[in-house]
Design a protein around this motif. Structure first.
Motif, PDB file in Angstrom:
ATOM      1  N   GLU A 173       0.860  -1.180   0.000  1.00  0.00           N
ATOM      2  CA  GLU A 173       0.000   0.000   0.000  1.00  0.00           C
ATOM      3  C   GLU A 173       0.899   1.233   0.000  1.00  0.00           C
ATOM      4  N   VAL A 174       1.086   1.846  -1.169  1.00  0.00           N
ATOM      5  CA  VAL A 174       1.994   2.995  -1.242  1.00  0.00           C
ATOM      6  C   VAL A 174       1.265   4.325  -1.455  1.00  0.00           C
ATOM      7  N   ARG A 175       0.010   4.279  -1.885  1.00  0.00           N
ATOM      8  CA  ARG A 175      -0.659   5.528  -2.277  1.00  0.00           C
ATOM      9  C   ARG A 175      -0.860   6.489  -1.109  1.00  0.00           C
ATOM     10  N   SER A 176      -0.986   5.953   0.096  1.00  0.00           N
ATOM     11  CA  SER A 176      -1.192   6.820   1.267  1.00  0.00           C
ATOM     12  C   SER A 176       0.123   7.440   1.762  1.00  0.00           C
ATOM     13  N   LYS A 177       1.242   7.069   1.141  1.00  0.00           N
ATOM     14  CA  LYS A 177       2.546   7.506   1.642  1.00  0.00           C
ATOM     15  C   LYS A 177       3.149   8.664   0.847  1.00  0.00           C
ATOM     16  N   ARG A 178       2.360   9.296  -0.018  1.00  0.00           N
ATOM     17  CA  ARG A 178       2.907  10.343  -0.883  1.00  0.00           C
ATOM     18  C   ARG A 178       3.505  11.507  -0.082  1.00  0.00           C
ATOM     19  N   GLU A 179       2.766  11.996   0.893  1.00  0.00           N
ATOM     20  CA  GLU A 179       3.264  13.132   1.678  1.00  0.00           C
ATOM     21  C   GLU A 179       4.559  12.776   2.397  1.00  0.00           C
ATOM     22  N   ALA A 180       4.590  11.586   2.977  1.00  0.00           N
ATOM     23  CA  ALA A 180       5.799  11.136   3.676  1.00  0.00           C
ATOM     24  C   ALA A 180       6.971  11.025   2.705  1.00  0.00           C
ATOM     25  N   GLY A 181       6.689  10.575   1.481  1.00  0.00           N
ATOM     26  CA  GLY A 181       7.736  10.430   0.470  1.00  0.00           C
ATOM     27  C   GLY A 181       8.289  11.772   0.018  1.00  0.00           C
ATOM     28  N   LEU A 182       7.400  12.743  -0.222  1.00  0.00           N
ATOM     29  CA  LEU A 182       7.844  14.077  -0.631  1.00  0.00           C
ATOM     30  C   LEU A 182       8.763  14.689   0.426  1.00  0.00           C
ATOM     31  N   LYS A 183       8.390  14.498   1.683  1.00  0.00           N
ATOM     32  CA  LYS A 183       9.196  15.027   2.792  1.00  0.00           C
ATOM     33  C   LYS A 183      10.531  14.307   2.880  1.00  0.00           C
ATOM     34  N   HIS A 184      10.498  12.983   2.750  1.00  0.00           N
ATOM     35  CA  HIS A 184      11.712  12.166   2.884  1.00  0.00           C
ATOM     36  C   HIS A 184      12.746  12.526   1.817  1.00  0.00           C
ATOM     37  N   PHE A 185      12.300  12.685   0.583  1.00  0.00           N
ATOM     38  CA  PHE A 185      13.224  12.972  -0.525  1.00  0.00           C
ATOM     39  C   PHE A 185      13.380  14.473  -0.805  1.00  0.00           C
TER      40      PHE A 185
END
Length: 365
Positions: A173-185
């Motif tokens: 399940e990756v779709r809910s992780k977009r905000e976390a991904g933008l912040k991480h990278f």
């Protein structure tokens, strides 16, 4: 010593290692008391990636046969004999209930010796075209788990089980992780993101392509998340900017997939399986430098279902810009590719393979 003991071998590239780890994690989740021993090839990436996942690993002195005459080829018979003997020692000591091979150099001697010792073996073949090692092991294996239909052309029909390829749980399940991904990278939420994955070791040809296209990506207002591989990092690290992130290796692939709007990828079996689950628009650039050209076969099988776009390396100079521009601008095409590739996903593959391991285990109890 636990009643449940499993030996697993898979290595050389992430495409063999991560399925092996996924199977081990599924079995460990079912049987927390179980013991695991991985077997890899010395000096290959499994020797670090497997311990990072929390499992013990032993290394064999083994490598593949090179396409050209070399000292390594002359040494191969000695390496194979050495590896068979060490595999025998490990099997006698650890006493596994079942031995699982997901491909890579070390799986050959380990599973061959396990068969000689009458220990049940399971092969997990990830590609649409079976590898030499797995074809060599097939006659004596008890079960062969495959990811593509029609694999009876390579293996005894009665042993083939259609499961799909194992997938890491964090990718379910990756779709809910977009905000976390933008912040991480540290990416801009107002720009579209192109994710480039040239395989776990990197791809020289894809790296050259991307380096030459950075100004074009910028003109198109795209940001780039680029896994170039540790072999190439020093060459391309200086190209990093606010909108171009250059990484040796991406450990948090769930976050990388979450932020991607379009993905450019090799077409190894592991990548194909992950991308089917992720459901984003993909441009496959298969490596032509692999056994039996299996990456092209993998990518073609997806393209034929209108679930991805494929470009061969020889066509990159002439066709990349028009093909990619069409992909990034055509929203309806993106929706169609995403919808179609999702239908190919096998989210329960790891569970199905663990079921098969348990079936073999129970048969000899």
């Amino acid at each position: 010593m636990s009643e449940r003991r499993y030996m697993i071998s898979g290595g050389g590239t992430g495409g063999h290692i991560y399925p092996a780890i996924a199977i081990a994690e599924e079995l460990k989740g079912r049987h927390p008391e179980a013991e695991f021993l991985f077997v890899g090839a010395k000096d290959k990436m499994e020797m670090t990636k497997v311990p990072e996942a929390g499992f013990e690993i032993e290394g064999l002195w083994i490598s593949g046969i090179q396409r050209k005459l070399s000292l390594s080829n002359l040494m191969f018979p000695f390496k194979l004999m050495s590896s068979m003997l060490k595999a025998r020692t490990l099997l006698k000591r650890f006493k596994p209930n079942v031995v699982v091979g997901t491909g890579g150099y070390a799986s050959g001697p380990l599973l061959k010796m396990a068969s000689i010792l009458k220990i049940p073996t399971l092969i997990q073949e990830q590609n649409a075209y079976a590898g030499i090692t797995n074809k060599w092991l097939a006659e004596e294996a008890q079960s062969i788990c495959v990811a593509y239909e029609g694999m009876e052309q390579f293996f005894p029909k009665e042993k083939v089980v259609f499961t799909g390829n194992p997938i890491r749980k964090d990718l379910l399940e990756v779709r809910s992780k977009r905000e976390a991904g933008l912040k991480h990278f540290q990416l801009d939420s107002n720009k579209k993101t192109v994710l480039i994955v040239g395989g776990s070791l990197g791809s020289q040809r894809i790296n050259e392509l991307i380096a030459g296209q950075l100004s074009w990506f910028e003109a198109e207002n795209l940001q780039v998340l680029w896994q170039c591989g540790k072999l190439y990092y020093d060459r391309y690290a200086a190209l990093e900017t606010e909108s171009v992130k250059v990484l040796k290796f991406i450990s948090n692939m769930d976050l990388a997939y979450a932020v991607a709007d379009v993905i450019i990828s090799r077409a190894g079996a592991g990548a194909v399986s992950e991308l089917s689950l992720v459901g984003k628009p993909v441009l496959f650039i298969p490596s032509p430098n692999v056994a039996e050209d299996h990456q092209t076969k993998n990518a073609k099988s997806i393209e034929d279902k209108e679930a991805a776009v494929m470009l061969r390396e020889k066509d990159l100079d002439d066709k990349f810009e028009p093909v990619f521009k069409n992909l990034i601008q055509d929203i309806e095409l993106q929706k169609k590719l995403s919808k179609n590739i999702l239908t190919l996903a096998k989210p329960l593959a790891t569970k199905a393979i663990a079921d098969e391991v348990e079936r073999l285990e129970n048969a000899v109890r």
